[in-house]
Design an enzyme around this catalytic site. Structure first.
Site, mmCIF file in Angstrom:
data_model
loop_
_atom_site.group_PDB
_atom_site.id
_atom_site.type_symbol
_atom_site.label_atom_id
_atom_site.label_comp_id
_atom_site.label_asym_id
_atom_site.label_seq_id
_atom_site.Cartn_x
_atom_site.Cartn_y
_atom_site.Cartn_z
ATOM 1 N N GLY A 58 0.803 -1.210 0.000
ATOM 2 C CA GLY A 58 0.000 0.000 0.000
ATOM 3 C C GLY A 58 0.836 1.260 0.000
ATOM 4 O O GLY A 58 2.010 1.248 -0.393
ATOM 5 N N GLU A 59 0.239 2.340 0.491
ATOM 6 C CA GLU A 59 0.905 3.641 0.415
ATOM 7 C C GLU A 59 2.256 3.639 1.120
ATOM 8 O O GLU A 59 3.247 4.148 0.592
ATOM 9 C CB GLU A 59 0.003 4.725 1.017
ATOM 10 C CG GLU A 59 0.549 6.125 0.799
ATOM 11 C CD GLU A 59 0.116 7.103 1.871
ATOM 12 O OE1 GLU A 59 0.293 8.308 1.661
ATOM 13 O OE2 GLU A 59 -0.368 6.663 2.937
ATOM 14 N N GLY A 60 2.320 3.060 2.324
ATOM 15 C CA GLY A 60 3.578 3.029 3.052
ATOM 16 C C GLY A 60 4.645 2.231 2.333
ATOM 17 O O GLY A 60 5.809 2.642 2.256
ATOM 18 N N ASP A 101 -8.281 -0.853 1.232
ATOM 19 C CA ASP A 101 -8.910 0.459 1.400
ATOM 20 C C ASP A 101 -9.153 1.184 0.082
ATOM 21 O O ASP A 101 -9.914 2.146 0.039
ATOM 22 C CB ASP A 101 -8.046 1.351 2.298
ATOM 23 C CG ASP A 101 -8.016 0.865 3.738
ATOM 24 O OD1 ASP A 101 -9.002 0.239 4.168
ATOM 25 O OD2 ASP A 101 -7.017 1.118 4.426
ATOM 26 N N ARG A 139 -33.972 -4.090 16.022
ATOM 27 C CA ARG A 139 -32.723 -3.477 16.466
ATOM 28 C C ARG A 139 -32.134 -2.535 15.423
ATOM 29 O O ARG A 139 -32.389 -2.673 14.228
ATOM 30 C CB ARG A 139 -31.673 -4.553 16.754
ATOM 31 C CG ARG A 139 -31.878 -5.319 18.027
ATOM 32 C CD ARG A 139 -30.874 -6.437 18.152
ATOM 33 N NE ARG A 139 -31.022 -7.135 19.427
ATOM 34 C CZ ARG A 139 -30.686 -8.389 19.643
ATOM 35 N NH1 ARG A 139 -30.173 -9.106 18.644
ATOM 36 N NH2 ARG A 139 -30.855 -8.944 20.825
ATOM 37 N N GLY A 166 -11.162 1.229 7.131
ATOM 38 C CA GLY A 166 -11.082 2.506 6.430
ATOM 39 C C GLY A 166 -10.610 3.581 7.388
ATOM 40 O O GLY A 166 -11.417 4.305 7.963
ATOM 41 N N GLU A 173 -14.012 2.786 10.159
ATOM 42 C CA GLU A 173 -13.320 2.870 11.446
ATOM 43 C C GLU A 173 -12.712 4.239 11.721
ATOM 44 O O GLU A 173 -12.532 4.631 12.871
ATOM 45 C CB GLU A 173 -12.222 1.811 11.526
ATOM 46 C CG GLU A 173 -11.117 2.001 10.486
ATOM 47 C CD GLU A 173 -10.028 0.942 10.566
ATOM 48 O OE1 GLU A 173 -9.873 0.347 11.655
ATOM 49 O OE2 GLU A 173 -9.346 0.718 9.560
ATOM 50 N N GLN A 182 -12.138 -8.985 6.905
ATOM 51 C CA GLN A 182 -12.175 -8.341 5.588
ATOM 52 C C GLN A 182 -10.900 -8.586 4.785
ATOM 53 O O GLN A 182 -10.888 -8.441 3.564
ATOM 54 C CB GLN A 182 -12.392 -6.834 5.751
ATOM 55 C CG GLN A 182 -13.719 -6.470 6.365
ATOM 56 C CD GLN A 182 -13.714 -5.058 6.924
ATOM 57 O OE1 GLN A 182 -14.057 -4.107 6.244
ATOM 58 N NE2 GLN A 182 -13.321 -4.924 8.183
#
Length: 346
Positions: free
Chosen positions: A106-108, A131, A166, A174, A226, A278
């Site tokens: 990913g980005e990192g 993401d 309920r 995210g 999140e 996920q």
């Protein structure tokens, strides 16, 4: 270029489709160019420690298309430790006779790959994240699989929420962007969706839920990313913890919204946090195809000398973009997409 010795690694969080990329790299390098591929284990740590395995175009590689996770293992490494080890990285790559490196992450990870490229190492990056927040590409593999998992959970929660009158809060991944929440919320028929790009108003959420109950719809489904945050002054949040990299952990926003909805409306409210489910499991057909295309294109880019680039999906085509385009900013949910989702609330 002729035959090469290519290295690859997977870094950061795991996701469905990583093995499909590895398979695409190995089979393309071997079948089209007669090249060999080495895999570094456990991400950047494996590169620093010189933990590597030979990857052969055999039945074992063929079978990994269906597998989630990564056969190479993965991990996270603090950027300072990684940068301090640049001389060791160069020495390890030279000792192994590596002509090019394909980091998948990913980005990192892509920021780390860019830093290696800036230090003279031939690199081709492959974007990976559930993401879907890597800039410059329409989709990243893993996203479709994560959305499918979240949508299936929402589908199941409709029936139990309705049976018990309920409100169900579904917290999905995210941290900074709401692509999973947006897509899963729309696909699963959620009655409200909360994303990081748009600070939420708890009063508006409660108003929507109360309206449903007044109209005879005795249940509600709210999907929450999140990293979602309230509008300033509308709701007091409990502080989250900070991880080893200085990132505030956001797990718990779903429960905090649930507590506030219950306090204001009095309805029975339950929270389901999907978490790492996920990331796991078999990749969807879409992710298998996209990941395979990424792996094939990355291997070909190495043999074409297209270094210091990242593979990306633009429309229907796989193209090469610069690291600056890929890691400059996060790809966030556009406001028009949010407006479209809002039309389905209620």
């Amino acid at each position: 270029m002729g035959a090469m010795r290519i290295a690859t690694l997977t870094s950061g969080g795991d996701c469905p489709g990583l093995n499909a990329v590895i398979r695409g790299i190995v089979r393309t390098a071997s079948n089209e160019f007669g090249s060999t591929v080495v895999g570094y284990q456990d991400g950047w740590e494996g590169l620093l420690a010189d933990r590597r395995v030979q990857l052969y175009d055999d039945e074992d590689i063929d079978r990994i298309l269906l597998r989630g996770g990564t056969i190479l293992g993965t991990g996270r490494l603090h950027p300072d430790k990684f940068r301090a080890g640049i001389d060791q990285v160069k020495a390890n790559l030279a000792d192994a006779g590596i002509d090019a490196l394909i980091p998948i992450g990913g980005e990192g990870t892509l920021k780390g790959a860019k830093w290696l490229a800036d230090n003279g190492i031939p690199v081709v990056g492959v974007p990976k994240t559930i993401d879907n927040d890597v800039n410059g590409t329409d989709f990243t593999f893993g996203f479709d699989s994560a959305v499918s998992v979240a949508t299936d959970a929402i589908d199941r929660l409709h029936t139990t929420a309705e049976s018990h009158n309920r409100v169900m809060i579904v917290e999905v991944m995210g941290r900074h962007v709401g692509w999973i929440a947006l897509h899963a919320g729309m696909a699963g028929g959620a009655h409200y969706t909360v994303i990081p790009e748009v600070p939420f108003d708890i009063s508006e959420i409660c108003k929507r839920m109360e309206r449903r109950f007044q109209m005879g719809e005795k249940y509600g489904i709210i999907v929450v990313a999140e990293g979602a945050l309230p509008k300033e002054g509308t709701m007091e949040l409990r502080e989250g913890e900070v991880d080893q990299f200085g990132h505030k952990t956001f797990t718990g926003i779903g429960q905090q919204i649930a507590d506030e909805v219950h306090r204001r409306l009095g309805h029975d409210v339950r929270t389901t946090v999907l978490g790492h489910i996920q990331r796991g499991g078999t990749p969807t057909a879409f992710d298998r195809v996209l990941a395979t295309r990424y792996g094939v294109r990355a291997a070909r880019a190495c043999h074409e000398g297209q270094f210091n680039t990242v593979v990306a999906l633009k429309g229907e085509r796989i193209r090469m973009i610069s690291f600056d385009e890929a890691v400059g900013t996060l790809k966030k949910v556009p406001m028009e997409r949010w407006v479209t989702a809002q039309a389905m609330f209620g």
